[in-house]
Enzyme design. Sequence first.
Site, mmCIF file in Angstrom:
data_model
loop_
_atom_site.group_PDB
_atom_site.id
_atom_site.type_symbol
_atom_site.label_atom_id
_atom_site.label_comp_id
_atom_site.label_asym_id
_atom_site.label_seq_id
_atom_site.Cartn_x
_atom_site.Cartn_y
_atom_site.Cartn_z
ATOM 1 N N ASP A 44 0.833 -1.206 0.000
ATOM 2 C CA ASP A 44 0.000 0.000 0.000
ATOM 3 C C ASP A 44 0.866 1.254 0.000
ATOM 4 O O ASP A 44 0.567 2.239 -0.670
ATOM 5 C CB ASP A 44 -0.910 0.018 1.234
ATOM 6 C CG ASP A 44 -2.066 -0.947 1.064
ATOM 7 O OD1 ASP A 44 -2.867 -1.088 1.994
ATOM 8 O OD2 ASP A 44 -2.148 -1.575 -0.016
ATOM 9 N N GLU A 46 3.902 1.660 -1.193
ATOM 10 C CA GLU A 46 4.515 1.902 -2.511
ATOM 11 C C GLU A 46 3.475 2.471 -3.487
ATOM 12 O O GLU A 46 3.755 3.393 -4.250
ATOM 13 C CB GLU A 46 5.089 0.593 -3.081
ATOM 14 C CG GLU A 46 6.365 0.136 -2.386
ATOM 15 C CD GLU A 46 6.766 -1.279 -2.777
ATOM 16 O OE1 GLU A 46 5.980 -2.217 -2.526
ATOM 17 O OE2 GLU A 46 7.838 -1.473 -3.335
ATOM 18 N N ASP A 48 0.815 4.124 -2.712
ATOM 19 C CA ASP A 48 0.548 5.473 -2.247
ATOM 20 C C ASP A 48 1.595 6.465 -2.758
ATOM 21 O O ASP A 48 1.279 7.574 -3.194
ATOM 22 C CB ASP A 48 0.617 5.437 -0.721
ATOM 23 C CG ASP A 48 -0.534 6.165 -0.132
ATOM 24 O OD1 ASP A 48 -0.764 6.016 1.065
ATOM 25 O OD2 ASP A 48 -1.192 6.902 -0.884
ATOM 26 N N SER A 93 -35.609 12.980 -15.635
ATOM 27 C CA SER A 93 -36.498 12.351 -14.663
ATOM 28 C C SER A 93 -37.929 12.758 -15.016
ATOM 29 O O SER A 93 -38.148 13.428 -16.011
ATOM 30 C CB SER A 93 -36.121 12.742 -13.244
ATOM 31 O OG SER A 93 -36.079 14.128 -13.141
ATOM 32 N N LEU A 94 -38.867 12.326 -14.217
ATOM 33 C CA LEU A 94 -40.264 12.584 -14.561
ATOM 34 C C LEU A 94 -40.927 13.458 -13.510
ATOM 35 O O LEU A 94 -40.648 13.328 -12.324
ATOM 36 C CB LEU A 94 -41.032 11.263 -14.650
ATOM 37 C CG LEU A 94 -40.633 10.315 -15.771
ATOM 38 C CD1 LEU A 94 -41.272 8.950 -15.554
ATOM 39 C CD2 LEU A 94 -41.041 10.878 -17.116
ATOM 40 N N GLU A 127 -47.917 2.940 -18.978
ATOM 41 C CA GLU A 127 -47.143 1.732 -18.678
ATOM 42 C C GLU A 127 -46.724 1.778 -17.213
ATOM 43 O O GLU A 127 -46.664 2.860 -16.621
ATOM 44 C CB GLU A 127 -45.889 1.683 -19.561
ATOM 45 C CG GLU A 127 -44.909 2.784 -19.226
ATOM 46 C CD GLU A 127 -43.891 3.046 -20.338
ATOM 47 O OE1 GLU A 127 -42.922 2.301 -20.395
ATOM 48 O OE2 GLU A 127 -44.083 4.005 -21.111
ATOM 49 N N LYS A 129 -44.617 2.070 -13.864
ATOM 50 C CA LYS A 129 -43.347 2.702 -13.477
ATOM 51 C C LYS A 129 -42.610 1.699 -12.592
ATOM 52 O O LYS A 129 -43.037 1.413 -11.475
ATOM 53 C CB LYS A 129 -43.613 3.995 -12.718
ATOM 54 C CG LYS A 129 -42.340 4.733 -12.344
ATOM 55 C CD LYS A 129 -42.664 6.132 -11.851
ATOM 56 C CE LYS A 129 -41.406 6.973 -11.682
ATOM 57 N NZ LYS A 129 -40.482 6.458 -10.705
ATOM 58 N N ASP A 131 -40.004 0.082 -10.167
ATOM 59 C CA ASP A 131 -39.246 0.625 -9.046
ATOM 60 C C ASP A 131 -37.867 -0.023 -8.989
ATOM 61 O O ASP A 131 -37.608 -0.923 -8.199
ATOM 62 C CB ASP A 131 -40.022 0.371 -7.745
ATOM 63 C CG ASP A 131 -39.541 1.261 -6.621
ATOM 64 O OD1 ASP A 131 -38.737 2.179 -6.899
ATOM 65 O OD2 ASP A 131 -39.958 1.042 -5.479
ATOM 66 N N TYR A 238 -37.576 0.760 -21.968
ATOM 67 C CA TYR A 238 -38.754 1.596 -22.192
ATOM 68 C C TYR A 238 -38.450 2.943 -22.837
ATOM 69 O O TYR A 238 -39.342 3.744 -23.067
ATOM 70 C CB TYR A 238 -39.528 1.809 -20.890
ATOM 71 C CG TYR A 238 -38.686 2.346 -19.737
ATOM 72 C CD1 TYR A 238 -38.097 3.601 -19.803
ATOM 73 C CD2 TYR A 238 -38.482 1.580 -18.593
ATOM 74 C CE1 TYR A 238 -37.335 4.086 -18.763
ATOM 75 C CE2 TYR A 238 -37.707 2.058 -17.545
ATOM 76 C CZ TYR A 238 -37.137 3.314 -17.645
ATOM 77 O OH TYR A 238 -36.371 3.780 -16.621
ATOM 78 N N LYS A 302 -46.982 8.817 -21.536
ATOM 79 C CA LYS A 302 -46.090 9.496 -22.493
ATOM 80 C C LYS A 302 -46.868 9.841 -23.755
ATOM 81 O O LYS A 302 -47.620 8.997 -24.257
ATOM 82 C CB LYS A 302 -44.922 8.578 -22.881
ATOM 83 C CG LYS A 302 -44.051 8.161 -21.710
ATOM 84 C CD LYS A 302 -43.000 7.118 -22.110
ATOM 85 C CE LYS A 302 -42.244 6.645 -20.878
ATOM 86 N NZ LYS A 302 -41.403 5.476 -21.123
ATOM 87 N N LYS A 326 -48.224 8.623 -9.577
ATOM 88 C CA LYS A 326 -47.745 7.780 -8.482
ATOM 89 C C LYS A 326 -48.911 7.118 -7.745
ATOM 90 O O LYS A 326 -49.989 7.702 -7.617
ATOM 91 C CB LYS A 326 -46.941 8.624 -7.480
ATOM 92 C CG LYS A 326 -45.730 9.315 -8.077
ATOM 93 C CD LYS A 326 -44.696 8.393 -8.654
ATOM 94 C CE LYS A 326 -43.730 7.838 -7.651
ATOM 95 N NZ LYS A 326 -42.705 8.752 -7.194
ATOM 96 N N CYS A 420 -32.175 30.809 18.391
ATOM 97 C CA CYS A 420 -31.525 29.800 17.561
ATOM 98 C C CYS A 420 -30.836 28.771 18.464
ATOM 99 O O CYS A 420 -30.219 29.152 19.464
ATOM 100 C CB CYS A 420 -30.505 30.490 16.664
ATOM 101 S SG CYS A 420 -29.594 29.356 15.614
ATOM 102 N N CYS A 422 -28.118 27.439 18.165
ATOM 103 C CA CYS A 422 -26.653 27.505 18.144
ATOM 104 C C CYS A 422 -26.142 28.222 19.395
ATOM 105 O O CYS A 422 -26.920 28.797 20.146
ATOM 106 C CB CYS A 422 -26.152 28.197 16.885
ATOM 107 S SG CYS A 422 -26.304 29.978 16.947
ATOM 108 N N CYS A 444 -33.521 32.400 12.030
ATOM 109 C CA CYS A 444 -32.467 32.943 12.875
ATOM 110 C C CYS A 444 -31.845 34.071 12.087
ATOM 111 O O CYS A 444 -31.500 33.910 10.912
ATOM 112 C CB CYS A 444 -31.433 31.851 13.153
ATOM 113 S SG CYS A 444 -29.829 32.478 13.654
ATOM 114 N N CYS A 450 -24.041 32.736 12.299
ATOM 115 C CA CYS A 450 -24.633 31.528 12.860
ATOM 116 C C CYS A 450 -23.903 30.307 12.304
ATOM 117 O O CYS A 450 -23.899 30.082 11.096
ATOM 118 C CB CYS A 450 -26.120 31.460 12.500
ATOM 119 S SG CYS A 450 -26.876 29.889 12.938
#
Length: 704
Positions: A44, A46, A48, A93-94, A127, A129, A131, A238, A302, A326, A420, A422, A444, A450
Amino acid sequence: MTAPEIDVEKLSAEQAATELERLAAEIAEHDRRYHSDDAPTVTDAEYDALRRRNLAIEQAFPALVRADSPSRRVGGAVSEKFEKVRHAVPMLSLDNAFSDDDVRDFAERVRRYLRLPADAVLPITAEPKIDGLSLSLRYEGGRLAVAATRGDGQVGENVTANARTITDIPEILSGNPPAVLEVRGEVYLSHADFLELNRKQEAEGKPLYVNPRNTAAGSLRQLDPSITASRPLKFFAYAWGEVSTMPADTQMGMVAALADYGFRVNDLMKRFDDVDELLEHYGKIEVERGTLPYDIDGVVYKVDDIALQERLGFVSRSPRWAIAHKFPAEKAATVLNGIDIQVGRTGALTPVARLEPVTVGGVVVTNATLHNAEEIGRLGIKIGDTVIVQRAGDVIPQILGFVEEKRPADARNFTFPEVCPCHLKTPVARDTTAGGVEGVVRRCSGEFACPYQRIEHLRHFVSRRAFDIEGLGEKQIEFFFNDEDLPVKSPADIFTLAERDAASLKKLKDKEGWGSLSASNLFAAIETRRTIELDRMIYGLGIRHVGETTARTLARAYGSWQAVHDAALAVARGDTQAREDMDALDDIGDAVIDAVARYFGEDHNRDLVEKLAAQVNVVDAEMPQSDSPVAGKTVVFTGGLERMSRDEAKAMAERFGVKVSGSVSSKTDLVVAGPGAGSKLKKAAELGIEVIDENGWFELIGAG
Ligand code: IVH
């Protein structure tokens, strides 16, 4: 290594180039022996040393960094990560629909955008979806060339060796496929195979997998393809990315072609002419869901006609021509153990419910957002209550209410803090709108004083859609934020880390949780992001209301960091022309401009930005289609348009590199006027700006 090593400072550029070439090959070979053959030939230390030398030479000769440099394959040991692949066509994405009305709205939006007459039919497919996780398969000459995961949609991971082990993925396509064909679809694990895998785990006394989707994802992202091969992954095709010659002009036709080439496609996919039929099919699939051998989480609709899909294009990351309907979210009951307060990047205090762990829809949930104090009041929940938790898709779990009969006698009320959490204990103030009405968000007012807000700013800065620095995640940011030797308190500090580390007696590699490899990998990862795209730079600043889309709009409109910076400073100074120019940009209004003005009006922020800009090279934004005759021109559309909707006209113009503006000014190059145009047309005449009609416009862009 045979030749004696020359000190990096003494290397000539030519020697440096030769050595970088040698190191790239040598390190790649060691990686292969280590990861693929499981038979390393160096220690390792060497290994490295080789990587350190590669990095040192690269730092001395940044212009010589090779495309195949080991430092580019960052994070963990080299092949502990996959290579990156830039998708020829982004993987989108959808958008989601959660109700029948959302689906009707979708169909209406599409019709309006396309200006379809009321009686025109609009075929739409439906159609399941699936998963699982999406995968893009690039075939060249009918043979599998590259398989890549979705990643951030633009750049994914090269998992070709693993994809080759999946029986549903043909190595060579049948029939007569196009010369270049990118097939997209979902990798998943069937219920039976998932159960069988867990039965084996159990028999071997190993931990059980949580759900088929995570297991499929984990199986595909194995560095050792033989592990992937031992998991019976499946694949449904698809969609597609780059295609040299389209074999069909509809969604149905394309999917049939994919089946001809040898892919499995889903037989529940159907095409319908009206929304009621789509919803009926949704109902059928929902009923069948329980008997299907794999997980699905909704139905995807679609637009069938691909020419229409192309006209519709996409907004941000989702196509306008598709939507995911969904299934209703899953629910479970559990105990509310407590409520913590989280302070976000903008100082908003968000109560978070700490829950007794519970499985909802296959995922263990321990936290749920409570949004704000009003939400706690509205739900009427007390600590100790049994609450109903809902999880929908990837959305953060939510609490719907509590079970009255189960309220314990010692259930406690939650009091929202006045300061807050903090150490500064800054008083918390409620947002007020322009009209002086109190909002629900408590903030805050400590801003950059902060520590919570500063740390959230830094987390945002390194996040995936901003600077995306590998190996510098939320945990590491917290580490450096609190580290006394190598503190990172502002974005610029990230880019001086390596330099400060070199000068420091207490090196990162000697710190708990780090080693020389992880430290040098981190420095290399930071180095690769020193050159950054303009939109990521803008987004990374974390200006309120400036999300990714707005950042991209600003980047495209101004082109360079210098121009964006000048415009922002001018807006902050109250320059009215600068404000008008920004206001003319698509989807940018007062909220964004005020936020930009506030941000750049603050000394601390200006200082932070300047220090950062001095550390990084910001790449100019690409102007779309700069060779088109209208590229770079500012165009105003006014009056009625007959051949397309205003939105479509705008989107199309932008594809040709046009800046579409809402108002006519001396900066306008061209006005496209339709019937009924009024004041804008008049102003154009006053300013002597060229005016053409819709047909003239189509001729100009070559679409006449
Ligand atoms: S179409 C441009 N069809 O859902 C449209 N996606 O939320 C590309 N998915 O990333 C996607 N089943 O991983 C499409 N039948 C289906 C799908 C599907 C599952 C996934 C896919 C995508 C995600 C979007």
